[in-house]
Design a protein around this motif. Structure first.
Motif, short mmCIF file in Angstrom:
data_model
loop_
_atom_site.label_atom_id
_atom_site.label_comp_id
_atom_site.label_asym_id
_atom_site.label_seq_id
_atom_site.Cartn_x
_atom_site.Cartn_y
_atom_site.Cartn_z
N ASP A 199 42.06 31.85 49.66
CA ASP A 199 41.16 31.18 50.59
C ASP A 199 41.86 30.06 51.35
N ARG A 200 43.19 30.06 51.28
CA ARG A 200 43.94 29.00 51.94
C ARG A 200 43.93 29.21 53.46
N GLY A 201 43.85 28.13 54.19
CA GLY A 201 43.87 28.21 55.64
C GLY A 201 45.29 28.19 56.17
N GLU A 202 45.39 28.12 57.49
CA GLU A 202 46.70 28.17 58.13
C GLU A 202 47.55 26.94 57.81
N GLU A 203 46.92 25.81 57.57
CA GLU A 203 47.70 24.61 57.24
C GLU A 203 48.49 24.82 55.95
N SER B 88 43.36 38.18 62.00
CA SER B 88 43.71 36.79 62.25
C SER B 88 45.03 36.43 61.58
N TRP B 89 45.26 36.95 60.36
CA TRP B 89 46.52 36.68 59.68
C TRP B 89 47.68 37.46 60.30
N LEU B 90 47.42 38.62 60.87
CA LEU B 90 48.46 39.33 61.60
C LEU B 90 48.90 38.53 62.83
N ARG B 91 47.94 37.90 63.50
CA ARG B 91 48.30 37.06 64.66
C ARG B 91 49.13 35.87 64.20
N LEU C 131 41.86 41.88 49.47
CA LEU C 131 40.78 42.38 50.32
C LEU C 131 39.85 43.23 49.47
N GLY C 132 38.60 42.76 49.34
CA GLY C 132 37.61 43.46 48.54
C GLY C 132 36.68 44.28 49.42
#
Length: 266
Positions: free
Chosen positions: A222-226, A255-258, A243-244
């Motif tokens: 659940d960690r964000g980009e920071e 979003s994580w691929l970007r 991924l459930g």
């Protein structure tokens, strides 16, 4: 540690509370989306939610993924050393590696492995649970046997199968990382990485092995980009996201691929 290697995104498809057609569809969609690595996990029961819910076995699934996919690397995050004879694990890994080799290319299998921890798996399936220390000792013996068997198999693996080891214990686990791993799944915070890497380097000197090419992996959870940025700055280059299903969050993956592509200069 390879700081100049590209950032890669791995997705762990959790094989619980879903049907296999739903898993098959997720594999297809994630490969098409551009994910780098697909993982499952090696358990016999759900880890959360309904403990008697739907669940599928790891290795048979990986063989299916080897045939289904064309580009992604894949493996278990992670295989449990306790559940299968070490020489058998090596043969299974070699076979899945060959299944995944398409059009003359090398195989794409990653041998992620660990000592095991989920007691229900052991008690329900009749394995001796032992202690954390005994399971790590068994893993050390198992890894040596796996690598020795790979050297004997005919045909040999299509490439040096990458070994991925997870954990952060400095006396046993990190010594195994120094001795065997190509990828270290670290489970640590950014400010801990430098110390843990120095421990690995010290063990590597004793083992007579060069770990300059070690890839550091960590979980996004659940960690964000920071936090991801901080892990990147500390040397992490493989980021994994659980991924459930059945309602897989493909927008989150996108979003994580970007973010990955931004790190890679895209």
């Amino acid at each position: 540690m390879l700081l100049d290697t590209p950032v890669r995104l791995g997705i762990q498809i959790q094989p619980q509370h879903v049907t296999y057609p739903q898993i098959r569809d997720a594999v297809l969609r994630l490969e098409e989306a551009g994910v780098d690595i697909l993982f499952n996990w090696d358990h016999f029961y759900p880890l959360y939610g309904d403990p008697e819910g739907l669940h599928f076995e790891s290795w048979t699934m990986l063989a299916a993924w080897a045939e289904q996919t064309e580009r992604v690397e894949f493996g278990a995050l992670v295989n449990c050393n306790s559940y299968r004879n070490a020489d058998l694990q090596a043969d299974m890994a070699r076979t899945v590696d060959h299944i995944s080799a398409k059009g003359g290319a090398e195989g794409r299998f990653i041998f992620g492995t660990g000592s095991g921890w989920f007691e229900r798996d052991y008690t329900e399936y009749g394995y001796e649970f032992g202690t954390a220390g005994s399971r790590l000792n068994d893993l050390a013996e198992g890894l040596a046997r796996v690598e020795a068997r790979w050297a004997k198999l005919n045909p040999a693996p299509t490439r040096k199968i990458p070994v991925m080891i997870g954990g952060k214990g400095e006396q046993k686990t990190l010594r195994l990382v120094a001795r065997h791993a190509d990828i270290w799944h670290s489970f640590v915070k950014p400010d801990e990485l430098a110390h843990k890497l120095s421990v690995i380097e010290n063990w590597a000197e004793k083992e007579g092995r060069d770990t300059a090419g070690l890839v550091v992996s960590n979980e996004l959870a659940d960690r964000g980009e920071e936090m991801a940025d901080a892990l990147y700055d500390a040397g992490t280059r493989l980021f994994t996201l659980g991924l459930g299903g059945p309602d897989f969050d493909y927008d989150l993956v996108a979003s994580w691929l970007r973010w990955r592509d931004t790190k890679n200069g895209g």
